[in-house]
Structure formats: structure tokens, C-alpha cells
Design a protein around this motif. Structure first.
Motif, mmCIF file in Angstrom:
data_model
loop_
_atom_site.group_PDB
_atom_site.id
_atom_site.type_symbol
_atom_site.label_atom_id
_atom_site.label_comp_id
_atom_site.label_asym_id
_atom_site.label_seq_id
_atom_site.Cartn_x
_atom_site.Cartn_y
_atom_site.Cartn_z
ATOM 1 N N ALA A 133 -8.226 2.421 -1.655
ATOM 2 C CA ALA A 133 -8.884 2.444 -0.345
ATOM 3 C C ALA A 133 -9.028 3.882 0.135
ATOM 4 O O ALA A 133 -8.181 4.739 -0.146
ATOM 5 C CB ALA A 133 -8.083 1.628 0.668
ATOM 6 N N VAL A 137 -12.941 -0.088 -0.178
ATOM 7 C CA VAL A 137 -11.944 -0.538 -1.136
ATOM 8 C C VAL A 137 -12.659 -0.853 -2.439
ATOM 9 O O VAL A 137 -13.702 -1.512 -2.432
ATOM 10 C CB VAL A 137 -11.192 -1.796 -0.642
ATOM 11 C CG1 VAL A 137 -10.321 -2.372 -1.748
ATOM 12 C CG2 VAL A 137 -10.330 -1.471 0.552
ATOM 13 N N THR A 194 -3.688 -7.189 5.093
ATOM 14 C CA THR A 194 -4.499 -7.326 3.890
ATOM 15 C C THR A 194 -4.413 -8.787 3.462
ATOM 16 O O THR A 194 -3.324 -9.305 3.215
ATOM 17 C CB THR A 194 -3.991 -6.416 2.764
ATOM 18 O OG1 THR A 194 -4.152 -5.059 3.163
ATOM 19 C CG2 THR A 194 -4.767 -6.656 1.478
ATOM 20 N N LEU A 237 -5.315 2.237 7.321
ATOM 21 C CA LEU A 237 -5.778 1.029 6.630
ATOM 22 C C LEU A 237 -6.200 -0.064 7.600
ATOM 23 O O LEU A 237 -6.880 -1.013 7.195
ATOM 24 C CB LEU A 237 -4.689 0.511 5.691
ATOM 25 C CG LEU A 237 -4.517 1.296 4.390
ATOM 26 C CD1 LEU A 237 -3.204 0.948 3.721
ATOM 27 C CD2 LEU A 237 -5.676 1.021 3.452
ATOM 28 N N HIS A 281 -14.755 -4.380 7.720
ATOM 29 C CA HIS A 281 -13.683 -4.496 6.730
ATOM 30 C C HIS A 281 -14.258 -4.254 5.329
ATOM 31 O O HIS A 281 -15.463 -4.092 5.149
ATOM 32 C CB HIS A 281 -13.031 -5.871 6.808
ATOM 33 C CG HIS A 281 -14.018 -6.997 6.825
ATOM 34 N ND1 HIS A 281 -14.849 -7.255 7.901
ATOM 35 C CD2 HIS A 281 -14.321 -7.935 5.903
ATOM 36 C CE1 HIS A 281 -15.612 -8.287 7.636
ATOM 37 N NE2 HIS A 281 -15.331 -8.722 6.437
ATOM 38 N N VAL A 290 -9.545 -6.121 3.306
ATOM 39 C CA VAL A 290 -8.697 -5.081 3.887
ATOM 40 C C VAL A 290 -9.341 -4.547 5.161
ATOM 41 O O VAL A 290 -10.554 -4.294 5.201
ATOM 42 C CB VAL A 290 -8.483 -3.917 2.896
ATOM 43 C CG1 VAL A 290 -7.514 -2.893 3.467
ATOM 44 C CG2 VAL A 290 -8.011 -4.436 1.554
ATOM 45 N N TRP A 313 0.829 -1.204 0.000
ATOM 46 C CA TRP A 313 0.000 0.000 0.000
ATOM 47 C C TRP A 313 0.864 1.255 0.000
ATOM 48 O O TRP A 313 1.900 1.297 0.671
ATOM 49 C CB TRP A 313 -0.895 0.021 1.233
ATOM 50 C CG TRP A 313 -2.013 -0.965 1.200
ATOM 51 C CD1 TRP A 313 -2.080 -2.154 1.869
ATOM 52 C CD2 TRP A 313 -3.228 -0.844 0.469
ATOM 53 N NE1 TRP A 313 -3.265 -2.783 1.603
ATOM 54 C CE2 TRP A 313 -4.000 -2.001 0.742
ATOM 55 C CE3 TRP A 313 -3.757 0.125 -0.401
ATOM 56 C CZ2 TRP A 313 -5.260 -2.209 0.191
ATOM 57 C CZ3 TRP A 313 -5.012 -0.088 -0.954
ATOM 58 C CH2 TRP A 313 -5.745 -1.233 -0.665
ATOM 59 N N TYR A 353 -9.676 -9.820 -2.251
ATOM 60 C CA TYR A 353 -8.860 -9.064 -1.299
ATOM 61 C C TYR A 353 -9.753 -8.551 -0.168
ATOM 62 O O TYR A 353 -10.822 -7.974 -0.412
ATOM 63 C CB TYR A 353 -8.179 -7.885 -1.982
ATOM 64 C CG TYR A 353 -7.055 -8.276 -2.912
ATOM 65 C CD1 TYR A 353 -5.732 -8.267 -2.488
ATOM 66 C CD2 TYR A 353 -7.307 -8.657 -4.237
ATOM 67 C CE1 TYR A 353 -4.695 -8.614 -3.337
ATOM 68 C CE2 TYR A 353 -6.285 -9.012 -5.090
ATOM 69 C CZ TYR A 353 -4.980 -8.986 -4.637
ATOM 70 O OH TYR A 353 -3.959 -9.341 -5.489
#
Length: 522
Positions: A325, A312, A283, A305, A259, A271, A29, A269
Motif C-alpha cells: 500500500a 494497494v 482491512t 492506511l 478505498h 483497505v 501491516w 482485500y
């Protein structure tokens, strides 16, 4: 799989606005630099990317719902406020706050050039779920009329696009009642329906994530009830309408809610999120074909994050795919934009996920298959790149990338297998230890049961004695009453005797006095 926590502030300062893409490494990230002012920080908003622009709608901050639409240009790295106009005659063009209700905990679905806002919590309470439409080209906004079995108004649900249908699962209504119902909105007819599924569904929850695999399987992960946070994975087969909870492998994903998730091909994914005590800095990636979790990267514990209520989404920038994000809350509200470039992964492997019931068994077979298949593909790709020509041939760089991706995947699978073997060995030792403990506890239990039986027999005897004593006490009470009566009779008899004795004495003295007096008179 261990990941090294890395910050994002340091990377951001090193980036130049005109050359930010040069600082992007795979699976890490970065915080993008921003030109000009930023929008208010927030969480529990909704976001979508359209034509290299990130649209952020509503959200919450300090208990106040927001009604703005903020747009972040991923090329110029500048924010702007989208001024909405009503698509009806009910409103005058006086600003978006009157046209778009202040909302939090809603979902957004991109449908053509429109953003469809589904549900959410708002001060303008309604009994049924509301669908709003924002045209990103004309900036027109309004309520979409729907019909059918319209679900109750809710927030914290998930909304997943499958073809021309939106699958809505779970959520919390205005009375804080949680749901695990599955509703579907047909975008062609704007008609709602309630889906009936068999087998055991996920428990009622909100602030979870959902994804669709192979246009057939709806995956539900995490979320929370009012007291429990989940890390379970449930799958709904949209053809057979059967729920299942398949076994997953790979890295352990902690329980979380709030999340965000996004899919790339077979990869999902996940996050951020948290459990009201701490944020989740990792992540994770779920290979939906193999049902294997892996940690992609990690940030610092207090990084934005590692937040609840962030968003996201996927964006295509100069032909390359990125994760974008925004927002979230982890002790403080965030208004930063983060970007991750997913590492290319091998897409030529067979898709063995054909039903939720077979997924658990297939995952272990696939791991072994991938190890042997990767060796063969190293040579196959190289031969194909030399023998094929024209539009069907692979470039040398593509072949190298594929080979590198296969080798990396092989390496990761070998690490995963080693970890699984070590974990199995550790669990085997724990099982043996538990079996020994169980045997000792069983003996102790038998002993305690014998003592309980003896104590129970003793209790029965004591109860019988108590019953006898109660009867004796009852009889003693009647005897005591008789004794009291006899005492009263005795006291009365003694008084009568004393009275009679006194009268007798008085009578004897009078006769003698009469005799004595008569003698004197003579």
C-alpha cells in the motif's frame, strides 16, 4: 469479529533494511523503512507492481495534479524517479512532465511489460477517455489509439482486467456527471464497446472498487455519489449480462469511498477509504466464493492506511505474495509504503459461487459444510502425506500448514455462526418489539384517521358557510352602494327644502315692508 488496532510507526523503527522480511507477521501491516529520499506525498494516484518494483503514477496533492512516475524497489527499499521518453516524434526527451500529462483519479492495468493508464482528471481536458502506455523496460510513453464506442473522459472509475479485456465501470466526467455504465476495452484490438446488462444496476458512483471472480463475475463495492456513501456489493455476470445484489454475511463493512482493493485467489482485500469525516481503519477480506466479509486487521484511526485515495497492489517478493500500500490522505498526505503478508488459507474447498442469484442461499450452506469438511480434511491430508510419494506428495510442513489453516477457518466459522445466532436472536427480539409497536401505531393511526374524517367533514361545512358569507358580503356591498345613493338624495332634498324655506321667508317680509312704506307716504 473484533480486531485490535495496531500502529505501524513502531514496527517500522524496529526493522532493519537488510532483514525486513523477518519482522513480517501474517495479516498485519508494517511500514517499510526507506533508504534515501522519498517521493512527494499524494493521493488518487495509480500503482502497480512489476518484478519486485512498485510503480506509482501521477496523483494529486493540495489541488495540484502530478505527472511523475516514482519507482520503489522492494528489495533495496529505495525510491527512484522514472525518466520517460516519448514513443513518437511529437516530443523531445526533456522530461516526463511534458510526455505524461498530470493526472489524478486514473486507473492502471499491467499488460505484459506495459502499464496502461486509463482515464483520470487532467487539466488537458478531453471529451473522450484517454489510454496511455508506459513500457517499464524501455521507458517509452505515449497515447494508445483506440476506436469503437469510446466512453467519455472520466475519473474515479474502476478498471478490471478480465482475460484480454478491461472492464471499466462508473466514474465522474468533467461536468461532474456520475455514471453506472459498463464499458469494455479489448486489448487485442484496442476497441471500445458499451455493454448492455439487464436487472437493476448499481447506482451511479465513483471512487469505488471492483474485482473479478472466476473470470466471470464482476464485483462492485462501495464508492459514493455527490451526497451518499455506499457499502453495497453488486455482481455482474459477464456471461448472462445480469446484475444482482446478493446477500453478504460476516462482519459489517461501513460505507466508504476512495478505498483500494486487490484479489488473491478467492479473497478480495479492501483497505482504507473514508466518508469525508473519518477514515476507515479496518482491512477487510471478502471470500468471493462464499460472499462472507471478515475483518483481517485494523490500524489506528489517524494512520495513513485509514486514508482515502491510497493504492494497494500485489507483489511477489522472493517467491512470496504480499500486499503493498502507498499514499492516501487522512488529514495529511502520505508517502509511506506499507506491506502485509496474507495468511495462507485453504484452497481445497469447493467453489460454490456459480451464479449471483444462488450466492445468498449457498453462503449459509457452505458455512455448515465447512465445519464438517474441516474435520475430515484433518485426517485426509495426514493420510495423503504418508501414502503418496514423489512430486505428487505433500510435505509434512505443508500438511501442518493446511491443517492449521483449516482449523483456524473452522474456528472463525464457529465464531461467525455464534455471532449470526446471537444477531438473529437480537433481531428476533427487535422484530417482536417492532410488531408490538406496529400494532399500537396501527390503532393510533385508525383513531387519527377517524379524527381526520371528522375534521374533513367540518372543513366542508366551514367552506360552505364561507361561501354563503362571501355571497352575503357581495350583496352587502351592493346594499351599501344603494344606501350611499339614498343618503346623497336625502342631502340634496334637505338642501332644496332649506332653499325653498329661505325664499318663502324673504317673500313674506317684502310684502309687509311694502305695506308699511305705503302707509307712511300717505
Amino acid at each position: 469479529m473484533q480486531t485490535t488496532a495496531m500502529g505501524t510507526e513502531e514496527i517500522k523503527k524496529a526493522l532493519d533494511i537488510s532483514e525486513w522480511k523477518s519482522g513480517v507477521a501474517y495479516d498485519h501491516w508494517i511500514a517499510l523503512p526507506v533508504s534515501g529520499p522519498r517521493p512527494p506525498a499524494r493521493y488518487k494516484h495509480a500503482a502497480a507492481a512489476v518484478d519486485e518494483k512498485l510503480y506509482v503514477v501521477g496523483g494529486s496533492r493540495n489541488g495540484r495534479y502530478l505527472s511523475d512516475v516514482q519507482v520503489f524497489d522492494l528489495k533495496s527499499l529505495a525510491w527512484s524517479n522514472l525518466k520517460l521518453m516519448s514513443n513518437t516524434d511529437k516530443f523531445e526527451d526533456t522530461g516526463s512532465e511534458e510526455i505524461l500529462p498530470a493526472t489524478s483519479g486514473h486507473s492502471v492495468i499491467r499488460w505484459g511489460n506495459k502499464l496502461l493508464l486509463i482515464g483520470g482528471h487532467s487539466k488537458k481536458a478531453t471529451d473522450k477517455i484517454t489510454v496511455l502506455s508506459i513500457d517499464v523496460e524501455t521507458h517509452l510513453c505515449g497515447v494508445v489509439e483506440t476506436s469503437g464506442k469510446v466512453p467519455a473522459a472520466c475519473g474515479g472509475h474502476s478498471a478490471t482486467l478480465v482475460g484480454s479485456r478491461v472492464i471499466v465501470f462508473g466514474g465522474e466526467d468533467k461536468s461532474r456527471r456520475l455514471s453506472n455504465d459498463v464499458h469494455v476495452l479489448d486489448l487485442e484490438t484496442m476497441t471500445w464497446d458499451l455493454l448492455q446488462a439487464t436487472q437493476k444496476p448499481p447506482g451511479p458512483r465513483f471512487d469505488h472498487t471492483a474485482a473479478v471472480h472466476a473470470e466471470r463475475y464482476l464485483l462492485i463495492f462501495g464508492g459514493c455519489s455527490h451526497s451518499v456513501f455506499f457499502n453495497d456489493l453488486h455482481v455482474l455476470d459477464l456471461q448472462t449480462m445480469e446484475w444482482s445484489q446478493p446477500e453478504v454475511q460476516g462482519d459489517l463493512v461501513t460505507a466508504r469511498a476512495g478505498h483500494a482493493g486487490i484479489t488473491f485467489d478467492d479473497d478480495w482485500y479492501v483497505v482504507g477509504g473514508g466518508d469525508n469525516r473519518s477514515g476507515c481503519p479496518e482491512t477487510f477480506l471478502l471470500n468471493m466464493s462464499k460472499l462472507v466479509w471478515s475483518a483481517v486487521t485494523s490500524v489506528k484511526q489517524r494512520d495513513p492506511l485509514a486514508s482515502e485515495g491510497l493504492s494497494v497492489c500485489s507483489a511477489l517478493i522472493d517467491g512470496e505474495k504480499y500486499l503493498v500500500a502507498f499514499g492516501g490522505y487522512n488529514g495529511k498526505y502520505s508517502n509511506e509504503v506499507f506491506l502485509l503478508k496474507p495468511k495462507p488459507r485453504n484452497l481445497s474447498r469447493p467453489k460454490i459461487f456459480q451464479s449471483p442469484a444462488a450466492a445468498a442461499a449457498a453462503a449459509s450452506v457452505t458455512a455448515a459444510y465447512a465445519l464438517t469438511k474441516a474435520e475430515k480434511l484433518d485426517y485426509t491430508i495426514a493420510e495423503d502425506s504418508n501414502s503418496k510419494e514423489g512430486g505428487n506428495s505433500l510435505s509434512e510442513q505443508d500438511a501442518k500448514n493446511d491443517i492449521e489453516a483449516i482449523r483456524e477457518e473452522k474456528h472463525q466459522l464457529e465464531l461467525s455462526l455464534a455471532q449470526v445466532r446471537a444477531e438473529n436472536s437480537r433481531l428476533g427480539g427487535q422484530i417482536d418489539e417492532q410488531n408490538g409497536t406496529h400494532s399500537e401505531l396501527s390503532k393510533e393511526l385508525l383513531s387519527v384517521q377517524g379524527q381526520l374524517i371528522a375534521e374533513r367533514s367540518r372543513c366542508f361545512k366551514l367552506e360552505a358557510q364561507i361561501t354563503e358569507l362571501q355571497k352575503i358580503l357581495e350583496s352587502m356591498e351592493s346594499i351599501e352602494n344603494e344606501v350611499q345613493a339614498l343618503r346623497r338624495q336625502k342631502s340634496a332634498f334637505e338642501r332644496d327644502m332649506e332653499l325653498a324655506s329661505a325664499v318663502q321667508r324673504q317673500g313674506s317680509g317684502g310684502v309687509w315692508r311694502w305695506i308699511a312704506g305705503g302707509t307712511d307716504n300717505a
